[in-house]
Write an enzyme that holds these catalytic residues in place. Structure first.
Site, PDB file in Angstrom:
ATOM      1  N   GLU A   1     -50.549 -16.061  21.783  1.00  0.00           N
ATOM      2  CA  GLU A   1     -49.305 -16.261  21.036  1.00  0.00           C
ATOM      3  C   GLU A   1     -48.159 -16.491  22.010  1.00  0.00           C
ATOM      4  OE1 GLU A   1     -50.684 -12.973  20.656  1.00  0.00           O
ATOM      5  OE2 GLU A   1     -51.963 -13.401  18.925  1.00  0.00           O
TER       6      GLU A   1
ATOM      7  N   HIS B   1     -50.783  -7.204  24.657  1.00  0.00           N
ATOM      8  CA  HIS B   1     -49.493  -7.842  24.414  1.00  0.00           C
ATOM      9  C   HIS B   1     -48.496  -7.533  25.522  1.00  0.00           C
ATOM     10  CE1 HIS B   1     -49.348  -9.104  19.935  1.00  0.00           C
ATOM     11  NE2 HIS B   1     -50.598  -9.101  20.350  1.00  0.00           N
TER      12      HIS B   1
END
Length: 333
Positions: A107, A37
């Site tokens: 995402e 991330h």
């Protein structure tokens, strides 16, 4: 069934992640996965180091535990050729058979940082499909040139790569992703324990492949404290992946989850000291036909005590309940 440890970059710094991986190996976890991330889900999680240098350090600091990205998005923030080089290098540091490259369509939370906008899901799947092809061609060892719909590759080659390449696991969530990736993946990734998804994946793949799931838990000596911690740091989990993939930042996740109650989180994530509750949380994955489940302990500061709990109580209880049959290794097929 293999039981794994999740190195959650969103809740731990890089040095602590390496120490956690060593402790997880010593405690007897069967494998470890790492998130990749640029942002945490919520500000309260407080971390987001780059997964790849952490993986290199983990691979060098550990000896036997298999490692996997869960998952890397190779469609925007990273070019597929860069992902292939990263994966090949980590696989060589880790040693034969210890690293699997987990890939997914990503995402908005992490990909928006390059300022290129966020494509609709069907386009993201097209991009992931082309990226998987490029990565696979590079793992084969040849020069790769491509002028595709989404990527250009100009005379790329991996000079250091394991013989036979690196196994690739792909995240799927429905018919479109299953049809796109089952035939090219070496394993399936999903956070939803759906038997029909497992069946469709194997049918499309033409064989039974490893299936890797992930289940959050929030262990702690006091249930109320554990519920509060899970609500503070993991209430985003209630949104589901169709929503979570679209939100652009931590403020959006905070706004989207402002009405999620602690009881809602406790209904989805086992919280507190009850070993049986944590063991039972894995059952849907077992019943659905998954071969691997990575457990996520919510709360960065709780990791050392959680690993001790897992070694003494949780892992023995899981193996007692679900058997000791060795899970299939994740290999290039």
């Amino acid at each position: 069934m293999a039981f794994g440890y999740s190195l959650l970059c969103e809740q731990r710094g890089p040095r602590e992640l390496v120490s956690d991986a060593v402790a997880a190996e010593d405690a007897g976890f069967d494998f470890a996965v790492i998130s990749d991330h640029y942002f945490p889900w919520l500000d309260s999680q407080g971390h987001a180091p780059n997964a790849w240098p952490v993986l290199g350090a983990v691979a060098a600091a550990t000896e036997r535990i298999p490692l996997m990205t869960y998952v890397t998005c190779p469609i925007m923030r990273y070019h597929p050729a860069v992902v292939a080089q990263n994966a090949a290098t980590v696989a060589l540091i880790a040693g034969e058979g210890r690293f699997c490259l987990g890939l997914g369509a990503g995402e908005n939370l992490n990909e928006h940082v390059i300022g290129a906008g966020w494509p609709p899901v069907n386009v993201r799947h097209e991009m992931l499909g082309e990226a998987v092809e490029i990565i696979g061609e590079l793992f084969a060892g040849d020069y790769v040139n491509r002028n595709g719909a989404h990527y250009r590759v100009d005379s790329a080659k991996l000079w250091d790569c394991p013989d036979g390449g690196v196994p690739i696991a792909v995240a799927v969530s429905g018919d479109q992703s299953v049809e796109s990736f089952a035939r090219v993946a070496d394993a399936m990734v999903s956070v939803e324990p759906l038997p029909e998804l497992v069946g469709r994946f194997d049918a499309a793949a033409g064989t039974s492949l490893p299936k890797i799931g992930q289940q959050p838990i929030c262990w702690g000596p006091n249930r109320d404290t554990a519920i509060a911690r899970a609500h503070d740091q993991f209430r985003w989990f209630a949104g589901g992946w169709k929503v979570n993939a679209e939100l652009p930042g931590t403020a959006a996740f905070a706004a989207a989850t402002q009405f999620v109650r602690p009881d809602d989180v406790a209904g989805a994530i086992p919280c507190g000291p009850d070993v049986a509750a944590h063991v039972e949380a894995v059952r849907p994955f077992v019943d659905a036909g998954f071969t691997h489940v990575a457990l996520v302990q919510v709360g960065g500061d709780t990791q050392p005590d959680y690993v001790t709990f897992a070694e003494r109580e949780l892992l023995p209880a899981l193996r007692e309940e679900y058997g000791k049959t060795e899970a299939p290794a994740i290999r290039v097929r």
